[in-house]
Design a protein around this motif. Sequence first.
Motif, mmCIF file in Angstrom:
data_model
loop_
_atom_site.group_PDB
_atom_site.id
_atom_site.type_symbol
_atom_site.label_atom_id
_atom_site.label_comp_id
_atom_site.label_asym_id
_atom_site.label_seq_id
_atom_site.Cartn_x
_atom_site.Cartn_y
_atom_site.Cartn_z
ATOM 1 N N ILE A 10 13.147 -41.880 -4.959
ATOM 2 C CA ILE A 10 12.807 -42.458 -3.647
ATOM 3 C C ILE A 10 12.925 -41.439 -2.530
ATOM 4 O O ILE A 10 12.714 -41.757 -1.374
ATOM 5 N N GLY A 11 13.283 -40.230 -2.850
ATOM 6 C CA GLY A 11 13.316 -39.259 -1.754
ATOM 7 C C GLY A 11 13.961 -37.977 -2.230
ATOM 8 O O GLY A 11 14.747 -37.978 -3.164
ATOM 9 N N VAL A 31 21.716 -45.975 -6.027
ATOM 10 C CA VAL A 31 20.941 -44.716 -6.085
ATOM 11 C C VAL A 31 21.857 -43.644 -6.653
ATOM 12 O O VAL A 31 23.085 -43.793 -6.608
ATOM 13 N N LYS A 33 22.284 -39.339 -6.239
ATOM 14 C CA LYS A 33 21.823 -38.055 -5.692
ATOM 15 C C LYS A 33 22.139 -37.032 -6.752
ATOM 16 O O LYS A 33 23.256 -36.984 -7.253
ATOM 17 N N VAL A 64 27.662 -44.915 3.968
ATOM 18 C CA VAL A 64 27.053 -45.243 2.681
ATOM 19 C C VAL A 64 28.140 -45.218 1.598
ATOM 20 O O VAL A 64 28.901 -44.253 1.488
ATOM 21 N N MET A 82 25.628 -43.888 -5.400
ATOM 22 C CA MET A 82 25.935 -44.458 -4.081
ATOM 23 C C MET A 82 25.162 -45.757 -3.845
ATOM 24 O O MET A 82 24.307 -46.139 -4.641
ATOM 25 N N GLU A 83 25.469 -46.350 -2.731
ATOM 26 C CA GLU A 83 24.878 -47.633 -2.324
ATOM 27 C C GLU A 83 23.376 -47.480 -2.065
ATOM 28 O O GLU A 83 22.944 -46.454 -1.526
ATOM 29 N N TYR A 84 22.595 -48.494 -2.448
ATOM 30 C CA TYR A 84 21.157 -48.494 -2.162
ATOM 31 C C TYR A 84 20.962 -49.033 -0.754
ATOM 32 O O TYR A 84 21.562 -50.062 -0.398
ATOM 33 N N CYS A 85 20.173 -48.343 0.057
ATOM 34 C CA CYS A 85 19.882 -48.797 1.423
ATOM 35 C C CYS A 85 18.382 -49.077 1.495
ATOM 36 O O CYS A 85 17.566 -48.164 1.592
ATOM 37 N N GLY A 88 15.781 -47.528 3.918
ATOM 38 C CA GLY A 88 15.450 -46.093 3.901
ATOM 39 C C GLY A 88 16.151 -45.352 5.029
ATOM 40 O O GLY A 88 17.104 -45.852 5.619
ATOM 41 N N ASP A 89 15.675 -44.164 5.346
ATOM 42 C CA ASP A 89 16.366 -43.341 6.359
ATOM 43 C C ASP A 89 15.773 -43.587 7.745
ATOM 44 O O ASP A 89 14.611 -43.936 7.909
ATOM 45 N N PHE A 139 21.067 -44.203 7.139
ATOM 46 C CA PHE A 139 20.278 -45.090 6.270
ATOM 47 C C PHE A 139 20.450 -46.537 6.706
ATOM 48 O O PHE A 139 21.487 -46.908 7.262
ATOM 49 N N ASP A 150 25.457 -38.926 3.156
ATOM 50 C CA ASP A 150 25.299 -37.493 2.897
ATOM 51 C C ASP A 150 26.224 -36.646 3.751
ATOM 52 O O ASP A 150 25.917 -35.512 4.044
HETATM 53 C C1 LIG Z 1 10.875 -43.483 1.119
HETATM 54 N N1 LIG Z 1 12.290 -43.545 0.844
HETATM 55 C C2 LIG Z 1 12.951 -44.666 1.074
HETATM 56 O O1 LIG Z 1 12.425 -45.667 1.465
HETATM 57 C C3 LIG Z 1 14.417 -44.680 0.775
HETATM 58 C C4 LIG Z 1 15.165 -45.812 0.419
HETATM 59 C C5 LIG Z 1 14.685 -47.231 0.254
HETATM 60 N N2 LIG Z 1 16.459 -45.437 0.263
HETATM 61 C C6 LIG Z 1 16.573 -44.089 0.495
HETATM 62 C C7 LIG Z 1 17.759 -43.292 0.436
HETATM 63 C C8 LIG Z 1 19.054 -43.699 0.093
HETATM 64 C C9 LIG Z 1 19.541 -44.962 -0.344
HETATM 65 O O2 LIG Z 1 18.865 -45.992 -0.531
HETATM 66 N N3 LIG Z 1 20.875 -44.871 -0.562
HETATM 67 C C10 LIG Z 1 21.308 -43.604 -0.285
HETATM 68 C C11 LIG Z 1 22.618 -43.048 -0.357
HETATM 69 C C12 LIG Z 1 22.800 -41.713 0.003
HETATM 70 C C13 LIG Z 1 21.697 -40.956 0.411
HETATM 71 CL CL1 LIG Z 1 21.972 -39.305 0.869
HETATM 72 C C14 LIG Z 1 20.403 -41.489 0.472
HETATM 73 C C15 LIG Z 1 20.221 -42.837 0.118
HETATM 74 C C16 LIG Z 1 15.295 -43.590 0.833
HETATM 75 C C17 LIG Z 1 15.009 -42.151 1.160
#
Ligand SMILES: CNC(=O)c1c(C)[nH]c(/C=C2\C(=O)Nc3ccc(Cl)cc32)c1C
Length: 270
Positions: A10-11, A31, A33, A64, A82-85, A88-89, A139, A150
């Motif tokens: 996802i990134g 998620v 990393k 997070v 880690m936790e899902y957000c 997104g960012d 996030f 992060d």
């Molecule tokens: C396009 N990307 C996204 O929509 C996205 C989503 C839905 N979640 C993320 C990133 C994280 C996420 O969902 N949980 C995280 C925990 C730590 C870090 Cl460094 C990043 C994340 C991203 C980049």
Amino acid sequence: MENYEVIGEIGAGQFGKVVKIKRKSDSKVLVWKQLEYGKMDEKEKSQLVAEVNILREIRHPNVVRYYDRIIDKQNQHIYIIMEYCEGGDLAAFLKNLKKEKETIPEEAIWRIFMQIVLALHEIHHKKIMHRDLKPANIFLDSKNNAKLGDFGLSKKLSDETKFAYTNVGTPYYMSPEQIEENKYNEKSDIWACGCLLYELGALSPPFPATNHLALAMKIKNGKFERLSKQYSDELMRVISWCLQKNSENRPSVDDLLNLPQISMRLREKR
Ligand SMILES: CNC(=O)c1c(C)[nH]c(/C=C2\C(=O)Nc3ccc(Cl)cc32)c1C
């Protein structure tokens, strides 16, 4: 790794890939990393381990959540679970608003700012400085709560690795003391908070520049445009206070928490 099912990438964070996963035991979406520690020297590796151990202790609604780590000696990767957000960012969120020519209502700006100040309060009193507070490291969860992510990992990497990794974007939130190569301190996180507050209103950083030299000059000059008149003078006053060139003149985290706009919202939360 066998306890998790990979859903998809996802990134690509500053330090590696962010992959959406599902924990097999309870189908919880998380998620990981992925960091390649093979490229780090001994000092960085031990610092990364120390940092991850600090991460494990932090339990805060605006940071997070860290769950676990897997070290894969085979291909020298560390996976930080880690936790899902879902949202997104924040950088992507702001970019989208700008594209749609929308703005963030002041009420929402104060709410996001309060959450980041609460996160800073938590990590500062654990003697951790973020060092890389910016929209790309914030996030949003499914309830649009802002969470600092992060943090700290970059702080412990030695300069060359950090430079190698974090030199991907323009350091818009770099404080004057960081430019002067002075010691980074907690007030440098406050400067970054001011830049964040500004960017939530303007949808661009206070000191836009196309190269590092122009950016350094603008930061040292310290002048920035007032936000559009939809935003209050109080908001501008807090931004100016955080963006004081002399770090001693900037507010502390406690000063910010005592601001009426923040303390009023804190009482509402209870
Ligand atoms: C396009 N990307 C996204 O929509 C996205 C989503 C839905 N979640 C993320 C990133 C994280 C996420 O969902 N949980 C995280 C925990 C730590 C870090 Cl460094 C990043 C994340 C991203 C980049």
